[in-house]
Design a protein around this motif. Structure first.
Motif, PDB file in Angstrom:
ATOM      1  N   ILE A  96     -61.654 -13.951  50.936  1.00  0.00           N
ATOM      2  CA  ILE A  96     -60.968 -14.382  49.718  1.00  0.00           C
ATOM      3  C   ILE A  96     -60.591 -13.179  48.855  1.00  0.00           C
ATOM      4  O   ILE A  96     -59.471 -13.082  48.337  1.00  0.00           O
ATOM      5  CB  ILE A  96     -61.861 -15.355  48.921  1.00  0.00           C
ATOM      6  CG1 ILE A  96     -61.995 -16.682  49.681  1.00  0.00           C
ATOM      7  CG2 ILE A  96     -61.301 -15.595  47.517  1.00  0.00           C
ATOM      8  CD1 ILE A  96     -62.996 -17.635  49.072  1.00  0.00           C
ATOM      9  N   LEU A  97     -61.512 -12.233  48.711  1.00  0.00           N
ATOM     10  CA  LEU A  97     -61.252 -11.064  47.871  1.00  0.00           C
ATOM     11  C   LEU A  97     -60.213 -10.136  48.503  1.00  0.00           C
ATOM     12  O   LEU A  97     -59.453  -9.476  47.787  1.00  0.00           O
ATOM     13  CB  LEU A  97     -62.559 -10.313  47.604  1.00  0.00           C
ATOM     14  CG  LEU A  97     -63.526 -11.047  46.662  1.00  0.00           C
ATOM     15  CD1 LEU A  97     -64.869 -10.323  46.607  1.00  0.00           C
ATOM     16  CD2 LEU A  97     -62.933 -11.161  45.262  1.00  0.00           C
ATOM     17  N   ARG A  98     -60.174 -10.074  49.825  1.00  0.00           N
ATOM     18  CA  ARG A  98     -59.121  -9.293  50.477  1.00  0.00           C
ATOM     19  C   ARG A  98     -57.749  -9.867  50.136  1.00  0.00           C
ATOM     20  O   ARG A  98     -56.792  -9.125  49.885  1.00  0.00           O
ATOM     21  CB  ARG A  98     -59.338  -9.274  51.989  1.00  0.00           C
ATOM     22  CG  ARG A  98     -60.534  -8.435  52.429  1.00  0.00           C
ATOM     23  CD  ARG A  98     -60.702  -8.404  53.937  1.00  0.00           C
ATOM     24  NE  ARG A  98     -62.011  -7.845  54.294  1.00  0.00           N
ATOM     25  CZ  ARG A  98     -62.947  -8.497  54.973  1.00  0.00           C
ATOM     26  NH1 ARG A  98     -62.708  -9.737  55.403  1.00  0.00           N
ATOM     27  NH2 ARG A  98     -64.105  -7.919  55.235  1.00  0.00           N
ATOM     28  N   LYS A  99     -57.647 -11.192  50.133  1.00  0.00           N
ATOM     29  CA  LYS A  99     -56.377 -11.835  49.781  1.00  0.00           C
ATOM     30  C   LYS A  99     -56.024 -11.590  48.320  1.00  0.00           C
ATOM     31  O   LYS A  99     -54.866 -11.345  47.973  1.00  0.00           O
ATOM     32  CB  LYS A  99     -56.447 -13.332  50.072  1.00  0.00           C
ATOM     33  CG  LYS A  99     -56.496 -13.667  51.556  1.00  0.00           C
ATOM     34  CD  LYS A  99     -56.566 -15.171  51.775  1.00  0.00           C
ATOM     35  CE  LYS A  99     -56.611 -15.501  53.266  1.00  0.00           C
ATOM     36  NZ  LYS A  99     -56.713 -16.963  53.497  1.00  0.00           N
ATOM     37  N   LYS A 100     -57.018 -11.651  47.450  1.00  0.00           N
ATOM     38  CA  LYS A 100     -56.770 -11.380  46.028  1.00  0.00           C
ATOM     39  C   LYS A 100     -56.318  -9.943  45.820  1.00  0.00           C
ATOM     40  O   LYS A 100     -55.450  -9.659  44.994  1.00  0.00           O
ATOM     41  CB  LYS A 100     -58.027 -11.671  45.209  1.00  0.00           C
ATOM     42  CG  LYS A 100     -58.323 -13.159  45.022  1.00  0.00           C
ATOM     43  CD  LYS A 100     -59.522 -13.363  44.117  1.00  0.00           C
ATOM     44  CE  LYS A 100     -59.780 -14.847  43.872  1.00  0.00           C
ATOM     45  NZ  LYS A 100     -58.707 -15.462  43.053  1.00  0.00           N
ATOM     46  N   TYR A 101     -56.920  -9.027  46.553  1.00  0.00           N
ATOM     47  CA  TYR A 101     -56.525  -7.621  46.460  1.00  0.00           C
ATOM     48  C   TYR A 101     -55.063  -7.451  46.884  1.00  0.00           C
ATOM     49  O   TYR A 101     -54.283  -6.771  46.207  1.00  0.00           O
ATOM     50  CB  TYR A 101     -57.448  -6.781  47.341  1.00  0.00           C
ATOM     51  CG  TYR A 101     -57.027  -5.330  47.473  1.00  0.00           C
ATOM     52  CD1 TYR A 101     -57.336  -4.395  46.499  1.00  0.00           C
ATOM     53  CD2 TYR A 101     -56.303  -4.908  48.590  1.00  0.00           C
ATOM     54  CE1 TYR A 101     -56.950  -3.071  46.620  1.00  0.00           C
ATOM     55  CE2 TYR A 101     -55.911  -3.590  48.724  1.00  0.00           C
ATOM     56  CZ  TYR A 101     -56.231  -2.679  47.740  1.00  0.00           C
ATOM     57  OH  TYR A 101     -55.831  -1.361  47.876  1.00  0.00           O
ATOM     58  N   ASN A 102     -54.678  -8.064  47.969  1.00  0.00           N
ATOM     59  CA  ASN A 102     -53.304  -7.933  48.472  1.00  0.00           C
ATOM     60  C   ASN A 102     -52.280  -8.649  47.606  1.00  0.00           C
ATOM     61  O   ASN A 102     -51.091  -8.313  47.628  1.00  0.00           O
ATOM     62  CB  ASN A 102     -53.225  -8.448  49.918  1.00  0.00           C
ATOM     63  CG  ASN A 102     -53.927  -7.534  50.898  1.00  0.00           C
ATOM     64  OD1 ASN A 102     -53.904  -6.317  50.745  1.00  0.00           O
ATOM     65  ND2 ASN A 102     -54.562  -8.115  51.904  1.00  0.00           N
TER      66      ASN A 102
END
Length: 385
Positions: A76-82
């Motif tokens: 989830i946080l990887r998606k938020k970062y991107n």
């Protein structure tokens, strides 16, 4: 002169005592001309700090919290970062024109890690981080295998020295007031970073305290050494203080070359010493570490990256609060209003968008280290917010 190649992209330079500041005090000139006003331009004029704060979309992320994240939460946080610009109110950033998160490209991340490796080499030495600029590199060195075990951060912003044809000169009306100096000395004593503590550490360990900062003209570090040497002189330990420190500068020669493209010879950046320390040119060692311009632009001069890593702490705010008493973004509304009246520039640190920016960048660095087998197993020391 280049003496060592740390990697193909990162260079280490010794600093010779070549700058011409060893002058008599009678030759020291002062001016009331103000330095450039570009850093005071209205970067946050449209931010409302009296309204209820928006809810963060990203949890607080540091080493310990990252270690407890589930695989699903990491995804989830990887998606938020991107998708950062779609997740936050970019108008709440310190600079909405630079609304991007750094280190997205693995190439730049690897270059960033190379810089952090230079700090890992200091793992057996006491480190004093001056201001916000080196903190991303130092915290990453703290998280890495065989990295540093601790460092001390001293909040310090702004300057009261400027370049002139006669060298670096002090602008008295830009310097701290007596009341501000007293407040700053109390702060230094509280975090055990005052000159007396520095001298005591040197006597106990036999190691010089490494003062690290981003160096361009060196006027910020010069201002810090000015007030530190004043405190040391008041305590009767100026000579011991000067013999207890050395300087570890970071920056980018390519940036300097682009800035001064008409000059044939670009000097290696160094910290000019304030007048009290002139007799110690050959005692206070300096070295400069060069980094690729991509890392420099994203992690040092990007206002968003810099601002979210601690509070902006110019001398106008020294009597208002002590930054080590608060985590980023956790000041009370009453304290925010007090800071807003005293120094509006300080306020950009405390927006929800800046907190999310900071936490997602923390996550990206920790996640990269973990995915590439570079993250240390345990961390026993405090992490500096």
């Amino acid at each position: 002169m280049k003496v060592q190649s740390v990697t193909s992209n990162f260079r280490n330079y010794p600093i010779a005592s070549s700058y011409n500041q060893n002058k008599k005090y009678s030759e020291y000139k002062q001016t009331n001309s103000l330095p450039g006003n570009e850093i005071y331009l209205g970067l946050i004029n449209n931010i409302n700090f009296t309204a209820e704060r928006q809810r963060s979309k990203v949890p607080n992320i540091d080493y310990f919290e990252y270690k407890n994240l589930s695989p699903n939460m990491k995804q989830i946080l990887r998606k938020k970062y991107n998708n950062f610009t779609n997740e936050v109110n970019t108008e709440e950033l310190s600079n909405s024109k630079s609304a991007y998160l750094p280190l997205k490209e693995d190439k730049v991340m690897k270059q960033f890690i190379d810089v952090c490796d230079a700090y890992r080499e200091l793992r057996n030495e006491p480190i004093l981080c001056l201001g916000r600029s080196p903190k991303w590199f130092l915290n990453t060195a703290l998280w890495m295998k065989d990295g540093i075990d601790d460092y001390k951060c001293v909040a310090f912003s702004k300057y009261w020295y400027r370049n002139s044809p006669d060298g670096m000169v002090k602008i008295e009306r830009c310097a701290p007031t007596p009341e501000e100096k007293k407040a700053y000395k109390r702060y230094l004593k509280r975090i055990q970073a005052d000159p007396k503590h520095i001298v005591d550490v040197h006597k106990k360990t036999g190691k010089k305290i490494v003062i690290t900062d981003y160096i361009n003209s060196g006027k910020g570090a010069c201002s810090f050494l000015d007030i530190m040497s004043e405190f040391a002189e008041e305590d009767g330990i100026l000579d011991e203080f000067a013999k207890s420190i050395r300087i570890f500068g970071i920056g980018c020669m390519e940036y300097m070359e682009n800035m001064y493209h008409d000059d044939e010879n670009i000097p290696i950046p160094e910290v000019p010493l304030p007048e009290r320390l002139w007799p110690y040119y050959d005692v206070i060692e300096q070295e400069f570490h060069d980094m690729p311009i991509e890392v420099f632009e994203q992690m040092l001069i990007n206002e968003n990256t810099n601002e979210c890593r601690s509070s902006y702490y110019p001398h106008e705010t020294w009597t208002v609060y002590q930054p080590n008493r608060f985590r980023t973004g956790m000041l009370s509304e009453k304290k925010l209003e007090e800071l807003k009246k005293k120094c509006p520039r300080n306020m950009s640190n405390y927006t929800t968008a800046m907190k999310d920016y900071r936490n997602l960048l923390n996550f990206r660095i920790l996640d990269y280290l973990n995915e590439n087998g570079l993250l240390r197993e345990n961390l026993n020391s405090k992490q500096w917010d």
